[in-house]
Design a protein around this motif. Structure first.
Motif, PDB file in Angstrom:
ATOM      1  N   ALA A   1       5.683  -6.173  -0.282  1.00  0.00           N
ATOM      2  CA  ALA A   1       4.551  -6.182   0.093  1.00  0.00           C
ATOM      3  C   ALA A   1       4.529  -5.124   1.213  1.00  0.00           C
ATOM      4  CB  ALA A   1       3.843  -7.500   0.461  1.00  0.00           C
ATOM      5  N   LEU A   2       5.379  -5.382   2.144  1.00  0.00           N
ATOM      6  CA  LEU A   2       5.623  -4.198   3.349  1.00  0.00           C
ATOM      7  C   LEU A   2       5.701  -2.993   2.833  1.00  0.00           C
ATOM      8  CD1 LEU A   2       6.282  -4.077   6.443  1.00  0.00           C
ATOM      9  CD2 LEU A   2       8.414  -3.988   5.482  1.00  0.00           C
ATOM     10  N   LEU A   3       6.550  -2.730   1.759  1.00  0.00           N
ATOM     11  CA  LEU A   3       6.572  -1.198   1.343  1.00  0.00           C
ATOM     12  C   LEU A   3       5.278  -0.890   0.344  1.00  0.00           C
ATOM     13  CD1 LEU A   3      10.330  -1.372   0.067  1.00  0.00           C
ATOM     14  CD2 LEU A   3       9.351  -0.145   2.059  1.00  0.00           C
ATOM     15  N   MET A   4       4.643  -1.716  -0.312  1.00  0.00           N
ATOM     16  CA  MET A   4       3.616  -1.411  -0.835  1.00  0.00           C
ATOM     17  C   MET A   4       2.502  -0.879  -0.088  1.00  0.00           C
ATOM     18  SD  MET A   4       3.335  -4.642  -3.734  1.00  0.00           S
ATOM     19  CE  MET A   4       1.757  -4.328  -4.336  1.00  0.00           C
ATOM     20  N   ASP A   5       2.414  -1.676   0.961  1.00  0.00           N
ATOM     21  CA  ASP A   5       1.320  -1.091   1.941  1.00  0.00           C
ATOM     22  C   ASP A   5       1.573   0.228   2.656  1.00  0.00           C
ATOM     23  OD1 ASP A   5      -0.899  -1.514   3.876  1.00  0.00           O
ATOM     24  OD2 ASP A   5       0.758  -1.549   5.407  1.00  0.00           O
ATOM     25  N   HIS A   6       2.960   0.255   2.802  1.00  0.00           N
ATOM     26  CA  HIS A   6       3.545   1.624   3.643  1.00  0.00           C
ATOM     27  C   HIS A   6       3.337   2.864   2.465  1.00  0.00           C
ATOM     28  CE1 HIS A   6       5.677   3.806   6.519  1.00  0.00           C
ATOM     29  NE2 HIS A   6       6.441   4.550   5.552  1.00  0.00           N
ATOM     30  N   PHE A   7       3.473   2.528   1.310  1.00  0.00           N
ATOM     31  CA  PHE A   7       3.613   3.599   0.226  1.00  0.00           C
ATOM     32  C   PHE A   7       1.864   3.786  -0.311  1.00  0.00           C
ATOM     33  CE2 PHE A   7       8.260   3.055  -0.149  1.00  0.00           C
ATOM     34  CZ  PHE A   7       8.379   4.047   0.615  1.00  0.00           C
ATOM     35  N   ASN A   8       1.045   2.904   0.146  1.00  0.00           N
ATOM     36  CA  ASN A   8      -0.135   2.682  -0.678  1.00  0.00           C
ATOM     37  C   ASN A   8      -0.105   2.532  -2.006  1.00  0.00           C
ATOM     38  OD1 ASN A   8      -1.422   3.361   1.884  1.00  0.00           O
ATOM     39  ND2 ASN A   8      -0.871   5.488   1.563  1.00  0.00           N
ATOM     40  N   HIS A   9       0.851   1.511  -2.360  1.00  0.00           N
ATOM     41  CA  HIS A   9       0.645   1.128  -3.990  1.00  0.00           C
ATOM     42  C   HIS A   9       0.282   0.103  -4.271  1.00  0.00           C
ATOM     43  CE1 HIS A   9       4.908   3.550  -4.156  1.00  0.00           C
ATOM     44  NE2 HIS A   9       3.884   4.101  -4.325  1.00  0.00           N
ATOM     45  N   ASP A  10      -0.423  -0.197  -5.441  1.00  0.00           N
ATOM     46  CA  ASP A  10      -1.280  -1.409  -5.644  1.00  0.00           C
ATOM     47  C   ASP A  10      -0.258  -2.255  -6.413  1.00  0.00           C
ATOM     48  OD1 ASP A  10      -3.473  -0.369  -4.705  1.00  0.00           O
ATOM     49  OD2 ASP A  10      -4.067   0.595  -6.486  1.00  0.00           O
ATOM     50  N   GLU A  11       0.736  -2.028  -7.110  1.00  0.00           N
ATOM     51  CA  GLU A  11       1.496  -2.883  -7.810  1.00  0.00           C
ATOM     52  C   GLU A  11       2.974  -2.971  -7.495  1.00  0.00           C
ATOM     53  OE1 GLU A  11       1.087  -2.488 -12.226  1.00  0.00           O
ATOM     54  OE2 GLU A  11      -0.947  -1.366 -11.814  1.00  0.00           O
ATOM     55  N   GLU A  12       3.544  -4.072  -7.478  1.00  0.00           N
ATOM     56  CA  GLU A  12       5.192  -4.028  -7.203  1.00  0.00           C
ATOM     57  C   GLU A  12       5.950  -3.219  -7.848  1.00  0.00           C
ATOM     58  OE1 GLU A  12       6.715  -8.104  -6.982  1.00  0.00           O
ATOM     59  OE2 GLU A  12       5.066  -8.738  -5.963  1.00  0.00           O
ATOM     60  N   LYS A  13       5.585  -3.201  -9.305  1.00  0.00           N
ATOM     61  CA  LYS A  13       6.559  -2.364 -10.081  1.00  0.00           C
ATOM     62  C   LYS A  13       6.644  -1.008  -9.754  1.00  0.00           C
ATOM     63  CE  LYS A  13       3.895  -1.751 -14.590  1.00  0.00           C
ATOM     64  NZ  LYS A  13       3.823  -1.955 -15.843  1.00  0.00           N
ATOM     65  N   VAL A  14       5.564  -0.574  -9.482  1.00  0.00           N
ATOM     66  CA  VAL A  14       5.224   0.977  -8.926  1.00  0.00           C
ATOM     67  C   VAL A  14       6.213   1.357  -7.914  1.00  0.00           C
ATOM     68  CG1 VAL A  14       3.434   2.515  -7.918  1.00  0.00           C
ATOM     69  CG2 VAL A  14       2.817   1.128  -9.940  1.00  0.00           C
ATOM     70  N   THR A  15       6.060   0.354  -6.817  1.00  0.00           N
ATOM     71  CA  THR A  15       6.972   0.604  -5.693  1.00  0.00           C
ATOM     72  C   THR A  15       8.448   0.362  -6.154  1.00  0.00           C
ATOM     73  OG1 THR A  15       5.246  -0.411  -4.366  1.00  0.00           O
ATOM     74  CG2 THR A  15       7.358  -0.507  -3.278  1.00  0.00           C
TER      75      THR A  15
END
Length: 183
Positions: free
Chosen positions: A149-163
């Motif tokens: 979740a921390l990385l998703m926010d940092h990278f502006n991603h909406d899905e875990e699999k994308v990150t």
């Protein structure tokens, strides 16, 4: 555009850091900021000395317009302080060569790409470019914190699999889940 990978091998990562440090302090600091902040190269190149004097580096992302703030870790702080010791607040961290009295400007994305690409090639790494620094940051943070979740926010991603795919761990995570699977 070619898909780049994070630098996963900590030994290779340290070798690249040492290589860049010996080659040119500017290149070394560029790389350190990239792997320590996860910022895009377009945001890193716009940094000025005044932007790295506090405890955090705060930017308005060129791509998204969002404001992002990242703590300057102790090791980066030491290296930055040495690097900027004889620079003024208004100086770009990564200045290009000033030709014919033109207004100071940072190095270009192409120059930054060549710096990173050439350093990676010295150690036999392929599929590495400036975006690899951002992905390496994500890869290292994920291994340390296991907080997607921390990385998703940092990278502006909406899905875990994308990150996970972005930091080069999606396939690895799938393989790990199925490795001991039995019917």
């Amino acid at each position: 555009m070619k898909f780049v990978q994070p630098i996963r091998d900590p030994v290779k990562l340290n070798e690249i850091k040492e290589y860049l440090k010996e080659q040119n302090p500017k290149n070394y600091i560029l790389f350190l900021i990239g792997i320590s902040t996860g910022y895009r190269i377009s945001d890193i190149l716009r940094l000025k000395v005044k932007d790295v004097k506090e405890t955090h580096i705060t930017i308005r992302q060129k791509k998204t317009g969002k404001v992002k703030m990242v703590l300057i870790c102790k090791s980066l702080r030491r290296e930055l302080d040495l690097y900027i010791s004889n620079m003024s607040d208004a100086d770009y961290l990564f200045p290009s060569r000033n030709r014919n009295g033109r207004k100071p400007s940072p190095i270009t994305r192409n120059i930054a790409y060549k710096i990173i690409r050439n350093a990676a090639a010295e150690f036999g790494l392929k599929d590495v470019g400036t975006h690899s620094m951002r992905k390496t940051f994500g890869f290292k943070i994920y291994l340390k914190m296991k907080d997607i979740a921390l990385l998703m926010d940092h990278f502006n991603h909406d899905e875990e699999k994308v990150t996970l795919r972005y930091i080069g761990l999606f396939q690895e995570t799938q393989d790990d889940a199925l490795e001991d699977f039995e019917l």
